[in-house]
Design a protein around this motif. Structure first.
Motif, PDB file in Angstrom:
ATOM      1  N   ASP A 297       0.537  -0.961   0.041  1.00 14.51           N
ATOM      2  CA  ASP A 297       0.007   0.028  -0.272  1.00 14.51           C
ATOM      3  C   ASP A 297       0.523   1.284   0.301  1.00 14.51           C
ATOM      4  N   HIS A 298       0.270   1.991  -0.288  1.00 12.17           N
ATOM      5  CA  HIS A 298       1.084   3.645  -0.789  1.00 12.17           C
ATOM      6  C   HIS A 298       1.648   3.316  -1.198  1.00 12.17           C
ATOM      7  N   TYR A 299       1.753   3.144  -2.692  1.00 13.33           N
ATOM      8  CA  TYR A 299       3.529   3.174  -3.013  1.00 13.33           C
ATOM      9  C   TYR A 299       3.586   4.435  -3.921  1.00 13.33           C
ATOM     10  N   ALA A 300       3.030   5.408  -3.388  1.00 12.80           N
ATOM     11  CA  ALA A 300       3.363   6.663  -3.577  1.00 12.80           C
ATOM     12  C   ALA A 300       4.845   7.077  -3.015  1.00 12.80           C
ATOM     13  N   ASP A 301       4.588   6.593  -1.781  1.00 17.70           N
ATOM     14  CA  ASP A 301       5.292   6.948  -0.823  1.00 17.70           C
ATOM     15  C   ASP A 301       6.899   7.120  -1.121  1.00 17.70           C
ATOM     16  N   ARG A 302       7.209   5.796  -2.572  1.00 18.02           N
ATOM     17  CA  ARG A 302       8.608   5.653  -2.564  1.00 18.02           C
ATOM     18  C   ARG A 302       9.021   6.792  -3.031  1.00 18.02           C
TER      19      ARG A 302
ATOM     20  N   PRO B 104       6.164  10.715   2.117  1.00 18.46           N
ATOM     21  CA  PRO B 104       5.154  10.116   3.261  1.00 18.46           C
ATOM     22  C   PRO B 104       3.983  10.963   4.151  1.00 18.46           C
TER      23      PRO B 104
ATOM     24  N   MET C 279       1.792  12.811   1.477  1.00 16.82           N
ATOM     25  CA  MET C 279       0.376  11.755   0.708  1.00 16.82           C
ATOM     26  C   MET C 279      -0.629  11.045   2.560  1.00 16.82           C
ATOM     27  N   ALA C 280       0.237  10.746   3.301  1.00 18.28           N
ATOM     28  CA  ALA C 280      -1.436  10.665   4.422  1.00 18.28           C
ATOM     29  C   ALA C 280      -1.283  11.876   4.768  1.00 18.28           C
TER      30      ALA C 280
ATOM     31  N   ARG D  73      -3.935  11.203   2.537  1.00 15.89           N
ATOM     32  CA  ARG D  73      -5.061  10.181   1.935  1.00 15.89           C
ATOM     33  C   ARG D  73      -6.169  10.949   2.935  1.00 15.89           C
ATOM     34  N   ASP D  74      -6.082  11.536   3.969  1.00 13.09           N
ATOM     35  CA  ASP D  74      -6.749  11.687   4.815  1.00 13.09           C
ATOM     36  C   ASP D  74      -8.008  12.936   4.021  1.00 13.09           C
TER      37      ASP D  74
ATOM     38  N   ARG E 252     -10.489  10.860   2.657  1.00 13.98           N
ATOM     39  CA  ARG E 252     -11.138   9.869   3.610  1.00 13.98           C
ATOM     40  C   ARG E 252     -12.376  10.666   3.921  1.00 13.98           C
TER      41      ARG E 252
END
Length: 292
Positions: free
Chosen positions: A58-63, A67, A70-71, A74-75, A78
């Protein structure tokens, strides 16, 4: 003589009569360097020792991206596309009932607040004769959580507030949509004195036109023991059956008319007759169904 001359000519030029041999391709022999690279003889490749790539997660874009950024994204996703909080107040039954020598008002509604997963639910229902305090009335405060795509499990407390015994119950219930689109609700109530009661309700919306809906509804109540102060006997105690025809003016507001029948059965009927109360009756109904 002529035959001898022809035989001599053919013997002098043998390729003149062998046309098939002239047209056939001759096999080509590949060079030695190319023969070494054929599949039957693969070239040897040295075995590498580089580390394998990371397994997808999961969260492949964090690479690639920050991060933390990106978090936060995502929040926000949601909160704006699910996981929010909602509320609804619905009053499917608010009606005037006219029976033989009896007029009464009956209501049944609920309000809830929460997410798709967790909700706080307030329910109330009861009935009051004209000019009198409610004979039967109750309120419930429940916590609700889905147990599958169509059913919710609810638990909480119920308090009777009518003219009868004002008792408190622990409540466990399930409600949802059964196969063939039946709305079903079933509940168990355990009072602080150990009385166990049960109730099952089911209804179905039969759409006659785009706006006219015919709704049959049935409600059954039962008890595990006699509750004399409330006039309830052991076993099946009450049966209520209604038929309502409502017209949807707007989705949030629909007046209706109908007819209802209710009867007390078994020991409960005997208790009612001993108390001089009517054990059954038929009613004409006029009311509204609404939500907001």
């Amino acid at each position: 003589m002529i035959a001898l001359l022809l035989a001599a000519a053919l013997a002098a030029d043998p390729q003149a009569h062998d046309h098939h041999a002239m047209d056939m391709p001759m096999p080509v022999t590949a060079p030695a360097s190319e023969r070494a690279a054929t599949p039957s003889q693969p070239a040897e490749v040295p075995v590498g020792d580089a580390p394998p790539p990371k397994a997808p997660a999961d969260h492949y874009a964090d690479r690639t991206y920050d991060p933390a950024a990106m978090a936060a994204a995502r929040d926000l996703l949601r909160r704006e596309h699910g996981g929010g909080t909602y509320s609804l107040v619905s009053l499917p039954i608010a009606e005037w009932r006219q029976g033989k020598g009896r007029e009464s008002f009956r209501w049944n509604g609920e309000a809830w607040y929460g997410s798709d997963v967790r909700r706080a639910v307030f329910k109330t229902e009861g009935e009051a004769e004209r000019g009198r305090a409610p004979d039967e009335a109750e309120v419930q405060l429940l916590a609700s959580r889905p147990i599958d795509a169509y059913w919710d499990l609810q638990a909480g407390v119920r308090q009777d507030v009518g003219r009868g015994a004002k008792r408190t119950y622990a409540t466990v219930a399930v409600e949802g949509l059964a196969p063939y689109w039946f709305d079903v609700e079933a509940a168990l109530f355990l009072s602080t004195r150990g009385d166990l009661l049960g109730r099952v309700e089911a209804s179905y919306d039969q759409r006659l036109t785009q706006y006219a809906i015919l709704q049959p509804r049935i409600e059954l109540e039962a008890a595990a023991q006699d509750v004399r102060r409330s006039g309830i006997g052991r076993g099946l105690s009450d049966v209520k059956a209604d038929l309502r025809l409502r017209y949807t003016i707007v989705p949030e507001f629909a007046p209706y008319v109908g007819v209802g029948y209710e009867t007390r059965v078994g020991r409960t009927r005997r208790f009612a007759e001993q108390a001089g109360e009517k054990a059954r009756g038929t009613y004409l109904l006029v009311g509204i169904a609404s939500f907001f």
